[in-house]
Motif scaffolding. Structure first.
Motif, PDB file in Angstrom:
ATOM      1  N   PHE A  29     -31.739  13.113 -52.721  1.00  0.00           N
ATOM      2  CA  PHE A  29     -30.838  12.009 -52.361  1.00  0.00           C
ATOM      3  C   PHE A  29     -31.633  10.708 -52.202  1.00  0.00           C
ATOM      4  O   PHE A  29     -31.233   9.657 -52.707  1.00  0.00           O
ATOM      5  N   VAL A  30     -32.786  10.812 -51.507  1.00  0.00           N
ATOM      6  CA  VAL A  30     -33.634   9.617 -51.333  1.00  0.00           C
ATOM      7  C   VAL A  30     -34.077   9.104 -52.708  1.00  0.00           C
ATOM      8  O   VAL A  30     -34.015   7.899 -52.996  1.00  0.00           O
ATOM      9  N   GLU A  31     -34.485  10.032 -53.542  1.00  0.00           N
ATOM     10  CA  GLU A  31     -34.949   9.653 -54.879  1.00  0.00           C
ATOM     11  C   GLU A  31     -33.808   8.982 -55.669  1.00  0.00           C
ATOM     12  O   GLU A  31     -34.012   7.966 -56.340  1.00  0.00           O
ATOM     13  N   PHE A  32     -32.621   9.544 -55.530  1.00  0.00           N
ATOM     14  CA  PHE A  32     -31.464   9.028 -56.265  1.00  0.00           C
ATOM     15  C   PHE A  32     -31.152   7.581 -55.861  1.00  0.00           C
ATOM     16  O   PHE A  32     -30.980   6.708 -56.713  1.00  0.00           O
ATOM     17  N   ILE A  33     -31.093   7.338 -54.551  1.00  0.00           N
ATOM     18  CA  ILE A  33     -30.679   5.985 -54.119  1.00  0.00           C
ATOM     19  C   ILE A  33     -31.788   4.948 -54.266  1.00  0.00           C
ATOM     20  O   ILE A  33     -31.525   3.752 -54.212  1.00  0.00           O
ATOM     21  N   THR A  34     -33.028   5.419 -54.451  1.00  0.00           N
ATOM     22  CA  THR A  34     -34.126   4.451 -54.608  1.00  0.00           C
ATOM     23  C   THR A  34     -34.683   4.448 -56.036  1.00  0.00           C
ATOM     24  O   THR A  34     -35.685   3.799 -56.301  1.00  0.00           O
ATOM     25  N   SER A  35     -34.029   5.180 -56.915  1.00  0.00           N
ATOM     26  CA  SER A  35     -34.499   5.208 -58.311  1.00  0.00           C
ATOM     27  C   SER A  35     -34.141   3.883 -58.989  1.00  0.00           C
ATOM     28  O   SER A  35     -33.370   3.082 -58.458  1.00  0.00           O
ATOM     29  N   LYS A  36     -34.705   3.675 -60.176  1.00  0.00           N
ATOM     30  CA  LYS A  36     -34.447   2.409 -60.883  1.00  0.00           C
ATOM     31  C   LYS A  36     -32.953   2.233 -61.143  1.00  0.00           C
ATOM     32  O   LYS A  36     -32.415   1.144 -60.980  1.00  0.00           O
ATOM     33  N   ASP A  37     -32.291   3.290 -61.541  1.00  0.00           N
ATOM     34  CA  ASP A  37     -30.849   3.188 -61.793  1.00  0.00           C
ATOM     35  C   ASP A  37     -30.070   3.154 -60.477  1.00  0.00           C
ATOM     36  O   ASP A  37     -29.090   2.412 -60.350  1.00  0.00           O
ATOM     37  N   GLY A  38     -30.504   3.940 -59.516  1.00  0.00           N
ATOM     38  CA  GLY A  38     -29.812   4.014 -58.226  1.00  0.00           C
ATOM     39  C   GLY A  38     -29.781   2.670 -57.510  1.00  0.00           C
ATOM     40  O   GLY A  38     -28.803   2.319 -56.840  1.00  0.00           O
TER      41      GLY A  38
END
Lengths: 277, 475
Positions: free
Chosen positions: B374-383
């Protein structure tokens, strides 16, 4: 005669000033709830407005779950009041009617709960409720509120029941009334005004409670109105004063209804015990 | 009967009062959303392949290099968020994450003033929360007390191949994420105090000529503290009766804000070794600048909170104001006297105070792998692109490089520049006693501002109290 008139005038003036002092915040909240944001933060405050904008009311219903919060508050406060009344009247009746060993100690120990600040209980409640899966449940909040409401409710009930002459109970016993019948058909109707006072105090207490609800409730579906209103304020953002005022007006509705419909009982109830004999 | 008459009279009074008023369903002058983000809204669109497009970019890697493929079916995480913009930003992405992972994400919102209290309550006791999205100083305290998880092992084990931590703005990643050499949080929302100024006044030919005549140089937005004093003096009526506004400078001063002003003027609180770092020449200069700035600020500024100070500026009473980015919305609201007349720059002196939020994982989380995803998702380039319109400004260099993103907010140039220089946090970065030390600073700065003590004495007292508190906390 002249000095009597002057005295009456001064009393009236004093009462008017006190009235203004207490009613002005209500009036201010009321008109703020109908102002636009550009009318709220102005250098010269607008005490009278010529247009009542309903946008703040529309906004709180559209952008927040205020209807759910309101309904939850009604359910929680209503259930807390009804259950507390049943328990408190039975306990109060018991304390008045029966003598038993440790009665005084037990009676006083009820009050001890009231002497400890509610905040002290908050963390234990959070931990216990988590283990019992009662966090974020309406029933959990009602149980907690009942526990907090009971000490005062029981003490008030004791006070009201103690006003009833013992002879009435004795007559009922002679006529063959059971204890439950004495409680429900004789004692309760006689303390009706007192019951209203207890109900109002418990209801308003539960309606306005913030700290426990903040800790025990989590989802929007289970939050009460005070938490919902607090959620409208954001850090590093302008305070939505209009929306807050509109939500505040909604929150006042039960108190206004209660005070209008139960006024005569409140006066009777608060006067109970003032005159003996 | 008497009651009926009374109620009737009340009703007549109310009707009479209301009859004199028009009733309008909506305020036509009101903006669509009073808490709009600074960036323009950029509604998500889907292209013909069903890929979400944001700010002109196709979000082709929301599955994090194929590492999200419904393998978390039946699992759940709890995400506590501050109510308002954070809540909206997280709620917007949760359905997409749930769709990709098959997991349930339970979002619990908490009112702003009580948010960190409830977060701490959970981290210390029940450990229900999996995600910790909090202000930086709190994250550092949680890291010190091992309430949150080191993230590098998570990245090594679970992150998608293209998750690029080197893409975060270096100062943000270093300050927000690292604590005593370990990574504990990923930057989520950058925040820095900015200088808002009256563009219309700074561009007014008559005003410019008057300034040049008086100071022998062109009127420019101040970059240094010395320039700030000069320009603030010029725009203050008591110092310059020809000023078009009453005051040259303003800010809000309640709730710990004198400390922020001290930092903006070059003061510091603690150094990297967690020792007091204010009782030195830089600190004395900074406090003297604060005292001098008082002459050009509204007399009532010590009583001004967020709303009052912002409205004071929006009413056109001051030429400049230092504030968090949220002031922009107040200035741009209909009814504001300074709508479309505001420019934004880095706080003069190049030591802007740094706020901001990061996201980490609770050490008590029972589902750390899902929490990391979840952390990775919201802080990813697309997220990152999914959160911007809820005032969660980007933290990645590559996001600011997207043309539509950089053009979406008038604040981004100043924000990016400020983030290069900002290093002192809005809260003293000492675990456990951060709030206490904030109060200590506040008290002594105000003592100096009230003229009760000299700046030197105030800073010496501040240092002594800091030492005592820090020793106690770190024992």
């Amino acid at each position: 005669m002249k000095s009597h008139g002057m005295r009456a005038f001064l009393i009236l003036l004093g009462m008017t000033l006190i009235g203004v002092f207490f009613f002005f915040p209500l009036y201010w909240t009321f008109i703020t709830s109908f102002k636009t944001s550009s009318q709220i933060f102005v250098e010269k405050p607008l005490f009278i407005i010529d247009t009542l904008y309903l946008s703040n009311y529309i906004e709180i219903f559209q952008k927040t779950n205020v209807a759910t919060f309101f309904l939850n508050s009604v359910v929680v406060s209503g259930a807390t009041t009804v259950i507390s009344l049943v328990i408190a009247t039975m306990a109060g009746f018991g304390f008045c009617r029966y003598s038993f060993i440790g009665k005084n100690a037990l009676q006083n120990s009820v009050l001890i709960v009231r002497m400890i600040p509610a905040l002290v209980y908050t963390i234990p409640y959070y931990i216990i409720y988590n283990k019992l899966h009662l966090l974020d449940t309406i029933i959990g909040l009602i149980l907690a509120y009942i526990a907090f409401a009971l000490p005062l409710a029981i003490w008030l009930a004791i006070n009201f029941f103690s006003e009833i002459p013992k002879e009435l109970y004795e007559s009922a016993e002679i006529d063959g009334c059971s204890e439950y019948r004495i409680y429900s058909s004789i004692a309760l109707p006689l303390v009706k005004a007192g019951l209203v006072v207890i109900a109002i105090l418990v209801f308003i207490g539960a309606w306005n409670e913030f700290g426990l609800a903040l800790v025990l409730q989590a989802s929007d579906a289970k939050k009460t109105l005070p938490i919902g209103i607090a959620s409208m304020i954001q850090t590093h953002k302008d305070t939505p004063s209009g929306s807050l005022a509109a939500a505040g007006m909604l929150a006042m509705i039960p108190a206004v209804i209660l005070s209008l419909t139960t006024q005569k009982y409140i006066v009777k109830g608060t006067m109970a015990g003032a005159v003996k004999g | 009967m008497k009651k009926l008459i009374t109620m009737g009279m009340c009703l007549v009074m109310a009707v009479t009062m209301l009859a004199g008023c028009k009733v309008a369903l909506t305020d036509e002058t009101k903006p669509e959303d009073t808490v709009t983000s600074q960036p323009k809204e950029n509604d998500a669109q889907e292209n013909e392949n069903g890929t979400i497009v944001k700010y002109g970019k196709e979000l082709t890697n929301l599955s994090l290099d194929g590492t999200l493929s419904k393998q978390y079916e039946g699992q759940s995480i709890v995400v506590p968020v501050m109510s308002g913009d954070f809540e909206k930003a997280i709620n917007d992405v949760v359905p997409i994450f749930e769709e990709l992972t098959g997991a349930d994400v339970i979002v619990e919102s908490v009112p702003g003033e009580q948010f960190t209290d409830k977060l701490q309550l959970d981290l210390n006791n029940t450990k229900r929360y999996d995600i910790v999205l909090a202000p930086i100083a709190f994250l550092h305290s949680f890291a010190a007390s091992q309430k949150i998880e080191p993230l590098q092992p998570m990245i090594d084990q679970y992150a998608g191949a293209s998750y690029d931590t080197g893409d975060f703005i270096p100062a943000l990643f270093e300050t927000y994420g690292m604590y005593q050499g370990s990574l504990y949080a990923i930057p989520y929302k950058p925040d820095v105090e900015l200088l808002f100024y009256r563009k219309d006044l700074f561009e007014d030919e008559a005003v410019k000529a008057s300034f040049k005549e008086k100071y022998g140089r062109d009127l420019e937005v101040p970059k240094t503290n010395e320039e700030l004093m000069e320009v603030a003096g010029f725009f203050t009526k008591s110092a310059n009766p020809d000023s078009p506004v009453d005051y040259g400078y303003s800010t809000n001063m309640m709730k710990g804000c004198t400390r922020l002003l001290f930092i903006n003027r070059g003061g510091d609180d603690v150094n990297e070794s967690l020792q007091p770092n204010m009782n030195n020449q830089e600190g004395i200069d900074a406090l003297n600048r604060v005292l001098e700035l008082q002459k050009y600020a509204p007399k009532e500024w010590m009583q001004m909170g967020w709303d009052e100070a912002n409205q004071f500026f929006a009413n056109g009473n001051a030429a400049m104001m230092e504030q968090w980015p949220g002031l922009w919305n107040t200035c741009q609201a209909d009814g504001s006297a300074v709508k479309d007349k505001i420019g934004v720059a880095m706080a003069p002196g190049a030591t802007p105070v740094l706020g901001g939020w990061g996201v980490g994982i609770s050490a008590g989380s029972k589902n750390k792998e899902l929490a990391w995803k979840f952390v990775e998702f919201i802080t990813s380039k697309d997220g990152e692109l999914l959160k911007i319109e809820n005032t969660m400004d980007p933290c990645r260099t590559s996001t600011y490089a997207i043309d539509e993103v950089s053009k979406s907010s008038a604040l981004y140039d100043a924000l990016m520049e400020s983030l290069k220089y900002a290093k002192t946090l809005a809260d003293v970065d000492i675990p456990y006693v951060s709030s206490k030390l904030n109060d200590v600073m506040e008290l002594h700065i105000q003592e100096a501002m009230n003229g009760n003590v000299t700046p030197e004495k105030a800073l010496a007292d501040m240092e002594a109290e800091f030492q005592k508190e820090i020793e106690g906390a770190l024992q």
